[in-house]
Write a protein that holds these residues in place. Structure first.
Motif, PDB file in Angstrom:
ATOM      1  N   VAL A   1       6.101 -33.015   8.716  1.00  0.00           N
ATOM      2  CA  VAL A   1       5.472 -31.762   9.141  1.00  0.00           C
ATOM      3  C   VAL A   1       6.533 -30.667   9.237  1.00  0.00           C
ATOM      4  CG1 VAL A   1       4.322 -30.616  11.085  1.00  0.00           C
ATOM      5  CG2 VAL A   1       3.498 -32.837  10.275  1.00  0.00           C
ATOM      6  N   HIS A   2       7.685 -30.989   9.814  1.00  0.00           N
ATOM      7  CA  HIS A   2       8.772 -30.006   9.916  1.00  0.00           C
ATOM      8  C   HIS A   2       9.275 -29.587   8.542  1.00  0.00           C
ATOM      9  CE1 HIS A   2       9.753 -29.006  13.976  1.00  0.00           C
ATOM     10  NE2 HIS A   2       9.632 -30.254  14.354  1.00  0.00           N
ATOM     11  N   GLU A   3       9.456 -30.533   7.638  1.00  0.00           N
ATOM     12  CA  GLU A   3       9.914 -30.211   6.290  1.00  0.00           C
ATOM     13  C   GLU A   3       8.931 -29.294   5.575  1.00  0.00           C
ATOM     14  OE1 GLU A   3      10.680 -33.835   4.177  1.00  0.00           O
ATOM     15  OE2 GLU A   3      12.131 -34.491   5.671  1.00  0.00           O
ATOM     16  N   ALA A   4       7.660 -29.579   5.720  1.00  0.00           N
ATOM     17  CA  ALA A   4       6.629 -28.756   5.080  1.00  0.00           C
ATOM     18  C   ALA A   4       6.645 -27.335   5.636  1.00  0.00           C
ATOM     19  CB  ALA A   4       5.256 -29.390   5.268  1.00  0.00           C
ATOM     20  N   TYR A   5       6.783 -27.204   6.939  1.00  0.00           N
ATOM     21  CA  TYR A   5       6.803 -25.876   7.546  1.00  0.00           C
ATOM     22  C   TYR A   5       8.043 -25.097   7.109  1.00  0.00           C
ATOM     23  CZ  TYR A   5       6.661 -22.094  10.900  1.00  0.00           C
ATOM     24  OH  TYR A   5       6.639 -20.858  11.473  1.00  0.00           O
ATOM     25  N   ARG A   6       9.184 -25.765   7.042  1.00  0.00           N
ATOM     26  CA  ARG A   6      10.404 -25.086   6.579  1.00  0.00           C
ATOM     27  C   ARG A   6      10.238 -24.573   5.162  1.00  0.00           C
ATOM     28  NH1 ARG A   6      16.025 -27.786   7.479  1.00  0.00           N
ATOM     29  NH2 ARG A   6      15.917 -27.124   5.337  1.00  0.00           N
TER      30      ARG A   6
ATOM     31  N   ARG B   1       1.326 -21.683  10.283  1.00  0.00           N
ATOM     32  CA  ARG B   1       1.970 -21.749  11.605  1.00  0.00           C
ATOM     33  C   ARG B   1       1.099 -22.493  12.609  1.00  0.00           C
ATOM     34  NH1 ARG B   1       5.416 -21.697  15.292  1.00  0.00           N
ATOM     35  NH2 ARG B   1       5.586 -20.199  16.952  1.00  0.00           N
ATOM     36  N   ALA B   2      -0.200 -22.226  12.608  1.00  0.00           N
ATOM     37  CA  ALA B   2      -1.103 -22.896  13.545  1.00  0.00           C
ATOM     38  C   ALA B   2      -1.163 -24.403  13.277  1.00  0.00           C
ATOM     39  CB  ALA B   2      -2.498 -22.285  13.453  1.00  0.00           C
ATOM     40  N   ALA B   3      -1.220 -24.779  12.005  1.00  0.00           N
ATOM     41  CA  ALA B   3      -1.255 -26.201  11.652  1.00  0.00           C
ATOM     42  C   ALA B   3       0.042 -26.878  12.070  1.00  0.00           C
ATOM     43  CB  ALA B   3      -1.494 -26.366  10.159  1.00  0.00           C
ATOM     44  N   TRP B   4       1.160 -26.231  11.797  1.00  0.00           N
ATOM     45  CA  TRP B   4       2.459 -26.780  12.189  1.00  0.00           C
ATOM     46  C   TRP B   4       2.521 -26.989  13.697  1.00  0.00           C
ATOM     47  CZ3 TRP B   4       6.134 -24.221  15.249  1.00  0.00           C
ATOM     48  CH2 TRP B   4       7.344 -24.908  15.402  1.00  0.00           C
ATOM     49  N   SER B   5       2.126 -25.980  14.457  1.00  0.00           N
ATOM     50  CA  SER B   5       2.172 -26.063  15.910  1.00  0.00           C
ATOM     51  C   SER B   5       1.311 -27.217  16.432  1.00  0.00           C
ATOM     52  CB  SER B   5       1.713 -24.733  16.516  1.00  0.00           C
ATOM     53  OG  SER B   5       1.737 -24.786  17.910  1.00  0.00           O
ATOM     54  N   ARG B   6       0.116 -27.337  15.892  1.00  0.00           N
ATOM     55  CA  ARG B   6      -0.806 -28.391  16.322  1.00  0.00           C
ATOM     56  C   ARG B   6      -0.250 -29.777  15.989  1.00  0.00           C
ATOM     57  NH1 ARG B   6      -4.462 -30.998  13.337  1.00  0.00           N
ATOM     58  NH2 ARG B   6      -4.316 -29.487  11.645  1.00  0.00           N
ATOM     59  N   LEU B   7       0.287 -29.913  14.776  1.00  0.00           N
ATOM     60  CA  LEU B   7       0.742 -31.224  14.324  1.00  0.00           C
ATOM     61  C   LEU B   7       2.051 -31.673  14.977  1.00  0.00           C
ATOM     62  CD1 LEU B   7      -0.250 -30.951  10.575  1.00  0.00           C
ATOM     63  CD2 LEU B   7      -1.288 -32.426  12.314  1.00  0.00           C
TER      64      LEU B   7
END
Length: 70
Positions: free
Chosen positions: A52-57, A26-32
């Motif tokens: 980045v969005h696809e990876a977080y999903r 979550r932190a990496a997603w938010s930062r990126l």
């Protein structure tokens, strides 16, 4: 289950290693997403923003099935 390499690719998109937990994801997603958002980068990193969005999903989005859960 998808091959382990799919999980590794998603983690790489978030600039994380294989042992990353939910908070780190979550932190990496938010930062990126802040870094690569088209409004902040003049649209030059829209492809990176999407990855980045696809990876977080796939890895850590609440409410979405965890297809790549370890």
């Amino acid at each position: 289950w998808p091959p382990q390499s799919a999980r590794t690719l998603h983690l790489a998109a978030l600039e994380l290693t294989d042992g990353a937990g939910p908070q780190e994801i979550r932190a990496a997603w938010s930062r990126l997403v802040k870094l690569h958002h088209p409004d902040n980068s003049g649209g030059s990193t829209a492809d990176r923003f999407q990855k980045v969005h696809e990876a977080y999903r796939a890895l850590g989005s609440p409410g979405v099935p965890k297809a790549f859960a370890a």
